[in-house]
Design an enzyme around this catalytic site. Structure first.
Site, PDB file in Angstrom:
ATOM      1  N   ASP A   1      11.102  -1.025   7.187  1.00  0.00           N
ATOM      2  CA  ASP A   1      10.369  -0.225   6.419  1.00  0.00           C
ATOM      3  C   ASP A   1      11.451  -0.574   4.886  1.00  0.00           C
ATOM      4  O   ASP A   1      10.690  -0.050   4.277  1.00  0.00           O
ATOM      5  CB  ASP A   1      10.857   1.080   6.496  1.00  0.00           C
ATOM      6  CG  ASP A   1       9.841   1.373   7.511  1.00  0.00           C
ATOM      7  OD1 ASP A   1       8.456   1.969   7.422  1.00  0.00           O
ATOM      8  OD2 ASP A   1       9.966   2.409   8.231  1.00  0.00           O
TER       9      ASP A   1
ATOM     10  N   LYS B   1       0.634   1.700  14.742  1.00  0.00           N
ATOM     11  CA  LYS B   1       1.700   0.847  14.489  1.00  0.00           C
ATOM     12  C   LYS B   1       1.785   0.566  16.084  1.00  0.00           C
ATOM     13  O   LYS B   1       1.861  -0.969  16.023  1.00  0.00           O
ATOM     14  CB  LYS B   1       3.288   1.274  13.693  1.00  0.00           C
ATOM     15  CG  LYS B   1       2.906   1.927  12.535  1.00  0.00           C
ATOM     16  CD  LYS B   1       3.802   2.360  11.911  1.00  0.00           C
ATOM     17  CE  LYS B   1       3.410   3.174  10.530  1.00  0.00           C
ATOM     18  NZ  LYS B   1       4.576   4.408   9.699  1.00  0.00           N
TER      19      LYS B   1
ATOM     20  N   GLN C   1      10.178   6.968  12.158  1.00  0.00           N
ATOM     21  CA  GLN C   1       8.340   7.706  11.354  1.00  0.00           C
ATOM     22  C   GLN C   1       9.115   8.922  10.234  1.00  0.00           C
ATOM     23  O   GLN C   1       9.613  10.075  10.110  1.00  0.00           O
ATOM     24  CB  GLN C   1       7.399   8.122  11.897  1.00  0.00           C
ATOM     25  CG  GLN C   1       6.181   8.853  11.346  1.00  0.00           C
ATOM     26  CD  GLN C   1       5.230   7.328  10.697  1.00  0.00           C
ATOM     27  OE1 GLN C   1       5.619   6.402  10.808  1.00  0.00           O
ATOM     28  NE2 GLN C   1       5.152   7.331  10.177  1.00  0.00           N
TER      29      GLN C   1
HETATM   30  N1  GUN Z   1       5.804   8.070   6.378  1.00  0.00           N
HETATM   31  C1  GUN Z   1       4.902   7.634   5.527  1.00  0.00           C
HETATM   32  N2  GUN Z   1       4.353   6.256   4.845  1.00  0.00           N
HETATM   33  C2  GUN Z   1       5.920   5.471   5.824  1.00  0.00           C
HETATM   34  C3  GUN Z   1       6.602   4.708   6.190  1.00  0.00           C
HETATM   35  O1  GUN Z   1       5.919   3.513   5.878  1.00  0.00           O
HETATM   36  N3  GUN Z   1       7.660   4.035   7.127  1.00  0.00           N
HETATM   37  C4  GUN Z   1       7.902   6.029   7.932  1.00  0.00           C
HETATM   38  N4  GUN Z   1       9.046   5.620   8.366  1.00  0.00           N
HETATM   39  N5  GUN Z   1       7.742   6.786   7.774  1.00  0.00           N
HETATM   40  C5  GUN Z   1       6.265   6.596   6.757  1.00  0.00           C
END
Ligand code: GUN
Length: 304
Positions: free
Chosen positions: A119, A52, A96
């Site tokens: 998110d 990311k 995350q």
């Molecule tokens: N863990 C697995 N998928 C995601 C996501 O799309 N966003 C976040 N913040 N954590 C995750």
């Protein structure tokens, strides 16, 4: 022959569009910024978050990677979120998941300013999505819709069956499909006679988190299969269950000691009309949509 829905190609196209928007914003003196919070040392999370941050660099977004230790308290993380909410150079806050079990994850996600919730997990954004006034939409579900639309696969009037009811994928993707006028069925672990329902799917979305859960007997030939699962297989027995005799994967398994499989048994892909491979499918869109959401958040915050 089943058509492969190539996540890399769609992700590249979306990233190119986002980079163009970043260029336009730069001309107006605005640089979208993402704060990525990675708690502790979960290997998969480290890989995702680094991808990311790297995507931000590629597209010209500012990013700030914050890495609190695994034993950080909920109070300290709440203080961090407050600080990020107040920072003008940060448009998006990404925490995350999963977080260590001692952290109150729901409380933390609710503390994020909804305007910076890239998110789309905050109840305000979940409510906006449900009400048909979406602002920031969860990235993986948004990516699924992008794949279908960019592949010109019809959604309206189709029976979309979503297997899995998580807040992150199953529920929001079902709502997005509903807004696109699909007839939507959501299935889960308590669903009776699951194969009878999955066989009715024109579009099947698998978001369960169980390797190869959807078998060829559970689908009707010609269906579109969207596989959201990412499961690591690291024993010989698991490998042989799905990939025995597959020379390419055999070489990968010998080299790395593991391979990735989705929630759909790869043998089901052969019967489908179109499918997203794993890896190389939906996962790549998640990052592209996060970049898109961060730019959107910057524009909304700046009244642009
Ligand atoms: N863990 C697995 N998928 C995601 C996501 O799309 N966003 C976040 N913040 N954590 C995750």
């Amino acid at each position: 022959m089943a058509r492969i829905l190539d996540g890399a190609a769609f992700a590249a196209a979306i990233k190119q569009e986002v980079a163009a928007e970043v260029g336009e914003l730069a001309a107006r003196g605005v640089r979208p910024g993402l704060a990525a919070v990675l708690v502790g040392h979960v290997a998969a999370s480290e890989i995702y978050v680094r991808s990311k941050v790297q995507a931000c660099a590629e597209l010209g977004l500012y990013s700030d990677l914050i890495t609190p230790p695994a034993d950080v308290s909920t109070a300290d993380l709440l203080a961090l979120v407050d600080e990020l909410n107040a920072r003008d150079d940060i448009d998006g806050i990404l925490i995350q998941l999963p977080l260590p079990p001692h952290i109150d994850s729901k409380r933390l996600l609710e503390a994020i300013d909804p305007a910076k919730d890239v998110d789309g997990f905050h109840p305000v954004n979940a409510g906006r999505l449900l009400a048909g006034r979406p602002a920031l939409v969860p990235c993986t579900p948004a990516g699924v819709i992008e794949i279908l639309k960019r592949s010109q696969i019809p959604i309206a009037g189709q029976h979309a069956v979503v297997v899995g009811r998580s807040d992150i994928v199953g529920k929001p993707v079902a709502i997005l499909l509903l807004h696109e006028n699909a007839t939507v069925t959501i299935c889960h672990s308590k669903t009776r006679d699951l194969p009878a329902i999955t066989k009715q799917a024109d579009i099947l979305i698998a978001a369960i988190g169980s390797p190869g859960f959807i078998t060829p007997e559970m689908i009707t030939s010609g269906a579109t299969l969207i596989d959201v699962g990412i499961n690591r297989l690291s024993t010989r027995e698991e490998f042989d269950r799905f990939f025995k005799g597959d020379a390419k994967r055999e070489a990968a398994f010998a080299k790395r000691g593991s391979v990735i499989v989705g929630d759909i048994d790869p043998r089901a892909f052969e019967l489908s009309g179109a499918y997203t491979p794993v890896p190389g499918g939906v996962g790549l869109l998640t990052i592209a949509m996060l970049m898109s959401n961060t730019v959107r958040a910057a524009k909304l915050r700046g009244g642009l």
